[in-house]
Write a protein that holds these residues in place. Structure first.
Motif, PDB file in Angstrom:
ATOM      1  N   GLU A 124       0.828  -1.201   0.000  1.00  0.00           N
ATOM      2  CA  GLU A 124       0.000   0.000   0.000  1.00  0.00           C
ATOM      3  C   GLU A 124       0.863   1.251   0.000  1.00  0.00           C
ATOM      4  O   GLU A 124       0.609   2.202  -0.744  1.00  0.00           O
ATOM      5  N   LEU A 125       1.893   1.276   0.819  1.00  0.00           N
ATOM      6  CA  LEU A 125       2.768   2.444   0.889  1.00  0.00           C
ATOM      7  C   LEU A 125       3.528   2.645  -0.411  1.00  0.00           C
ATOM      8  O   LEU A 125       3.799   3.780  -0.807  1.00  0.00           O
ATOM      9  N   HIS A 126       3.886   1.547  -1.064  1.00  0.00           N
ATOM     10  CA  HIS A 126       4.583   1.661  -2.341  1.00  0.00           C
ATOM     11  C   HIS A 126       3.732   2.394  -3.364  1.00  0.00           C
ATOM     12  O   HIS A 126       4.243   3.157  -4.192  1.00  0.00           O
ATOM     13  N   ARG A 127       2.397   2.205  -3.280  1.00  0.00           N
ATOM     14  CA  ARG A 127       1.477   2.876  -4.215  1.00  0.00           C
ATOM     15  C   ARG A 127       1.207   4.313  -3.802  1.00  0.00           C
ATOM     16  O   ARG A 127       1.098   5.196  -4.655  1.00  0.00           O
ATOM     17  N   THR A 128       1.066   4.543  -2.487  1.00  0.00           N
ATOM     18  CA  THR A 128       0.568   5.842  -2.036  1.00  0.00           C
ATOM     19  C   THR A 128       1.620   6.731  -1.388  1.00  0.00           C
ATOM     20  O   THR A 128       1.484   7.959  -1.419  1.00  0.00           O
ATOM     21  N   CYS A 129       2.620   6.136  -0.767  1.00  0.00           N
ATOM     22  CA  CYS A 129       3.666   6.900  -0.062  1.00  0.00           C
ATOM     23  C   CYS A 129       5.022   6.261  -0.336  1.00  0.00           C
ATOM     24  O   CYS A 129       5.656   5.709   0.576  1.00  0.00           O
ATOM     25  N   PRO A 130       5.489   6.306  -1.574  1.00  0.00           N
ATOM     26  CA  PRO A 130       6.705   5.564  -1.936  1.00  0.00           C
ATOM     27  C   PRO A 130       7.954   6.028  -1.189  1.00  0.00           C
ATOM     28  O   PRO A 130       8.933   5.277  -1.121  1.00  0.00           O
ATOM     29  N   ALA A 131       7.910   7.220  -0.603  1.00  0.00           N
ATOM     30  CA  ALA A 131       9.079   7.706   0.130  1.00  0.00           C
ATOM     31  C   ALA A 131       9.133   7.187   1.567  1.00  0.00           C
ATOM     32  O   ALA A 131      10.129   7.387   2.264  1.00  0.00           O
ATOM     33  N   THR A 132       8.068   6.525   2.017  1.00  0.00           N
ATOM     34  CA  THR A 132       8.018   6.028   3.396  1.00  0.00           C
ATOM     35  C   THR A 132       8.627   4.641   3.486  1.00  0.00           C
ATOM     36  O   THR A 132       8.190   3.710   2.799  1.00  0.00           O
ATOM     37  N   GLN A 133       9.625   4.492   4.340  1.00  0.00           N
ATOM     38  CA  GLN A 133      10.228   3.187   4.601  1.00  0.00           C
ATOM     39  C   GLN A 133       9.488   2.527   5.757  1.00  0.00           C
ATOM     40  O   GLN A 133       9.347   3.113   6.831  1.00  0.00           O
ATOM     41  N   LEU A 134       9.023   1.317   5.553  1.00  0.00           N
ATOM     42  CA  LEU A 134       8.308   0.565   6.586  1.00  0.00           C
ATOM     43  C   LEU A 134       9.287  -0.357   7.304  1.00  0.00           C
ATOM     44  O   LEU A 134      10.017  -1.114   6.658  1.00  0.00           O
ATOM     45  N   ILE A 135       9.278  -0.287   8.623  1.00  0.00           N
ATOM     46  CA  ILE A 135      10.208  -1.059   9.444  1.00  0.00           C
ATOM     47  C   ILE A 135       9.423  -1.811  10.514  1.00  0.00           C
ATOM     48  O   ILE A 135       8.596  -1.218  11.217  1.00  0.00           O
ATOM     49  N   VAL A 136       9.650  -3.100  10.643  1.00  0.00           N
ATOM     50  CA  VAL A 136       9.119  -3.871  11.760  1.00  0.00           C
ATOM     51  C   VAL A 136      10.196  -3.891  12.835  1.00  0.00           C
ATOM     52  O   VAL A 136      11.272  -4.440  12.633  1.00  0.00           O
ATOM     53  N   SER A 137       9.896  -3.274  13.954  1.00  0.00           N
ATOM     54  CA  SER A 137      10.873  -3.130  15.030  1.00  0.00           C
ATOM     55  C   SER A 137      10.616  -4.141  16.137  1.00  0.00           C
ATOM     56  O   SER A 137       9.485  -4.306  16.601  1.00  0.00           O
ATOM     57  N   THR A 138      11.677  -4.794  16.584  1.00  0.00           N
ATOM     58  CA  THR A 138      11.596  -5.749  17.695  1.00  0.00           C
ATOM     59  C   THR A 138      12.069  -5.119  19.007  1.00  0.00           C
ATOM     60  O   THR A 138      12.300  -5.822  19.979  1.00  0.00           O
ATOM     61  N   ARG A 139      12.188  -3.817  19.029  1.00  0.00           N
ATOM     62  CA  ARG A 139      12.758  -3.115  20.180  1.00  0.00           C
ATOM     63  C   ARG A 139      12.047  -3.469  21.487  1.00  0.00           C
ATOM     64  O   ARG A 139      12.684  -3.783  22.495  1.00  0.00           O
ATOM     65  N   GLU A 140      10.723  -3.408  21.503  1.00  0.00           N
ATOM     66  CA  GLU A 140      10.005  -3.650  22.752  1.00  0.00           C
ATOM     67  C   GLU A 140       9.967  -5.125  23.108  1.00  0.00           C
ATOM     68  O   GLU A 140      10.050  -5.484  24.288  1.00  0.00           O
ATOM     69  N   ILE A 141       9.842  -5.982  22.120  1.00  0.00           N
ATOM     70  CA  ILE A 141       9.824  -7.415  22.390  1.00  0.00           C
ATOM     71  C   ILE A 141      11.145  -7.882  22.992  1.00  0.00           C
ATOM     72  O   ILE A 141      11.185  -8.764  23.857  1.00  0.00           O
ATOM     73  N   GLU A 142      12.237  -7.272  22.567  1.00  0.00           N
ATOM     74  CA  GLU A 142      13.551  -7.676  23.057  1.00  0.00           C
ATOM     75  C   GLU A 142      13.891  -7.069  24.414  1.00  0.00           C
ATOM     76  O   GLU A 142      14.869  -7.485  25.044  1.00  0.00           O
ATOM     77  N   ARG A 143      13.114  -6.101  24.877  1.00  0.00           N
ATOM     78  CA  ARG A 143      13.385  -5.459  26.159  1.00  0.00           C
ATOM     79  C   ARG A 143      12.904  -6.342  27.298  1.00  0.00           C
ATOM     80  O   ARG A 143      11.779  -6.836  27.288  1.00  0.00           O
ATOM     81  N   ALA A 144      13.734  -6.530  28.296  1.00  0.00           N
ATOM     82  CA  ALA A 144      13.355  -7.318  29.464  1.00  0.00           C
ATOM     83  C   ALA A 144      12.448  -6.497  30.372  1.00  0.00           C
ATOM     84  O   ALA A 144      12.594  -5.277  30.486  1.00  0.00           O
ATOM     85  N   GLY A 145      11.499  -7.160  31.026  1.00  0.00           N
ATOM     86  CA  GLY A 145      10.632  -6.483  31.964  1.00  0.00           C
ATOM     87  C   GLY A 145       9.481  -5.770  31.289  1.00  0.00           C
ATOM     88  O   GLY A 145       9.259  -5.900  30.083  1.00  0.00           O
TER      89      GLY A 145
END
Length: 240
Positions: A84-105
């Motif tokens: 969808e972003l490729h069609r409508t917002c090609p300048a937006t890079q989509l990132i799946v972040s594991t930052r919170e999952i990897e945080r302890a507690g």
């Protein structure tokens, strides 16, 4: 294209500060409403990066599906959002972040935004993307006033949304901090943007209830992306 996490040491977009949106949540399961919210703010804020960030251990929620499954479903759904972003917002890079999952507690949003602000620097426009159901409960979040020290808060209003359902202190914050999309784009943090153009009302709780009584012969729930539905069936998730 999606990657697992943003790299540290980001440089500004040529000619202006970078614009980053953070769409977090339990994603239990991730659904089309989440994807629509991400696409909406990618367009509205002309984002350079959109981070999809499954929550780790959420203090306000117990008994969530294991993180490995929620992350897998997020990655599957992200491929549809990337198209969808490729069609409508090609300048937006989509990132799946594991930052919170990897945080302890416990996983507190304010800690995440503090870390992201350190990564992206003081000038980047950093926005937390949420639904209006979360917005009216914002004052129940840990250190909620500090959120504005690191980011803007941008909310997509569900049908029937009313500011009057928020507490008086929170309504006062709405009044003091409300910004336009341009105001959010051009400043690092501290504002609130409420967008009422997305008429989507989808509940993950209701989806889980429907899935608990589904069988392999039942068709995919309307608001569940096909790859996520196939993963849920294969892993036998949400069964009663």
């Amino acid at each position: 294209m999606t990657v697992t996490s943003p790299a540290a040491g980001h440089t500004s977009h040529p000619g202006r500060p970078k614009r980053i949106g953070v769409l977090g949540g339990t994603f239990d399961p991730i659904h089309t409403g989440h994807l629509a919210l991400g696409a909406l703010f990618a367009r509205t804020l002309a984002l350079d990066e959109l981070l999809l960030m499954p929550a780790g251990q959420q203090p306000q929620k117990q008994g969530s599906t294991p993180a490995v499954h929620r992350l897998a479903m997020t990655r599957l759904a992200s491929e549809l959002l990337a198209e969808e972003l490729h069609r409508t917002c090609p300048a937006t890079q989509l990132i799946v972040s594991t930052r919170e999952i990897e945080r302890a507690g416990p996983s507190y949003t304010v800690d995440t935004l503090r870390e992201l602000r350190a990564d992206y620097g003081p000038e980047a426009s950093l926005s937390l993307l949420i639904g209006s159901d979360q917005l009216v409960r914002l004052d129940t979040w840990h250190a909620w006033r500090e959120l504005f020290d690191y980011a803007h808060v941008c909310a997509a209003a569900r049908p029937g949304f009313s500011r009057e359902t928020a507490s008086a202190p929170l309504r006062q914050v709405f009044t003091e901090r409300e910004k336009s999309a341009l105001g959010v784009q051009s400043t690092p943090c501290g504002g609130i943007l409420i967008d009422d153009s997305l008429a989507v009302d989808i509940s993950a709780t209701e989806l889980r209830a429907a899935l608990a009584h589904a069988s392999d012969a039942v068709s995919r729930p309307e608001n569940l992306p096909e790859p996520v539905w196939q993963y849920i069936r294969a892993q036998h998730l949400y069964r009663a």
